[in-house]
Design a protein around this motif. Structure first.
Motif, PDB file in Angstrom:
ATOM      1  N   ILE A  14       0.822  -1.212   0.000  1.00  0.00           N
ATOM      2  CA  ILE A  14       0.000   0.000   0.000  1.00  0.00           C
ATOM      3  C   ILE A  14       0.856   1.262   0.000  1.00  0.00           C
ATOM      4  O   ILE A  14       0.447   2.298  -0.515  1.00  0.00           O
ATOM      5  CB  ILE A  14      -0.996  -0.022   1.175  1.00  0.00           C
ATOM      6  N   ASP A  15       2.055   1.190   0.516  1.00  0.00           N
ATOM      7  CA  ASP A  15       2.941   2.352   0.525  1.00  0.00           C
ATOM      8  C   ASP A  15       3.814   2.433  -0.725  1.00  0.00           C
ATOM      9  O   ASP A  15       4.648   3.317  -0.839  1.00  0.00           O
ATOM     10  CB  ASP A  15       3.819   2.337   1.782  1.00  0.00           C
TER      11      ASP A  15
ATOM     12  N   HIS B 269      -0.254   2.309  -6.197  1.00  0.00           N
ATOM     13  CA  HIS B 269      -1.459   3.066  -5.873  1.00  0.00           C
ATOM     14  C   HIS B 269      -1.217   4.549  -6.036  1.00  0.00           C
ATOM     15  O   HIS B 269      -0.096   5.028  -5.948  1.00  0.00           O
ATOM     16  CB  HIS B 269      -1.899   2.796  -4.425  1.00  0.00           C
TER      17      HIS B 269
ATOM     18  N   LEU C  10      -1.023   7.820  -4.476  1.00  0.00           N
ATOM     19  CA  LEU C  10      -0.771   8.211  -3.097  1.00  0.00           C
ATOM     20  C   LEU C  10      -1.378   9.566  -2.728  1.00  0.00           C
ATOM     21  O   LEU C  10      -1.320   9.978  -1.577  1.00  0.00           O
ATOM     22  CB  LEU C  10       0.735   8.234  -2.804  1.00  0.00           C
TER      23      LEU C  10
ATOM     24  N   ARG D 236      -4.368   5.241  -2.060  1.00  0.00           N
ATOM     25  CA  ARG D 236      -3.781   4.439  -0.973  1.00  0.00           C
ATOM     26  C   ARG D 236      -4.861   4.088   0.053  1.00  0.00           C
ATOM     27  O   ARG D 236      -4.945   2.958   0.522  1.00  0.00           O
ATOM     28  CB  ARG D 236      -2.669   5.263  -0.344  1.00  0.00           C
TER      29      ARG D 236
END
Length: 115
Positions: A43-44, A49, A51, A61
């Protein structure tokens, strides 16, 4: 996401599972929780994704965190339980609140907050 936010998120999801699952207090969620925490590393990843806080055409995110959290909860509930609209709403509300606690204020998601 820092370690404290990740821990708080996992605690909240574990509490939700225990509250919804008929065998909640007796469940051993240690391995599932560790696997979930490891999976959240993506996810980071900026390549995976969007952000930014607001969606610009792709999942943010926060969207990804909410979706993965809901799938994690659903995977640990008895078969068919997630089909119940009340359970789905509770999971949706809780995962949104937990994502907001972990990431800060969330803009409405064009994918998850429709009506």
């Amino acid at each position: 996401m820092d370690e404290h936010a990740l821990s708080e998120l996992c605690d909240g999801l574990e509490a939700l599972i225990r509250r919804l699952h008929p065998d909640g207090p007796r469940l051993d969620l240690t391995a599932a929780r560790a696997e979930f925490a490891t999976a959240l590393a993506a996810i980071d990843d900026e390549a995976s994704h969007d952000l930014s806080a607001a969606s610009e055409g792709s999942l943010t995110r926060a969207d990804a965190l909410r979706i993965r959290s809901a799938k994690f909860v659903a995977s640990l509930l008895p078969p068919g339980m997630f089909a119940d609209p009340d359970v789905r709403r509770e999971v949706g509300r809780t995962t949104r609140a937990l994502a907001q606690a972990a990431l800060g204020p969330l803009a409405p998601s064009r994918w998850l907050d429709r009506g």
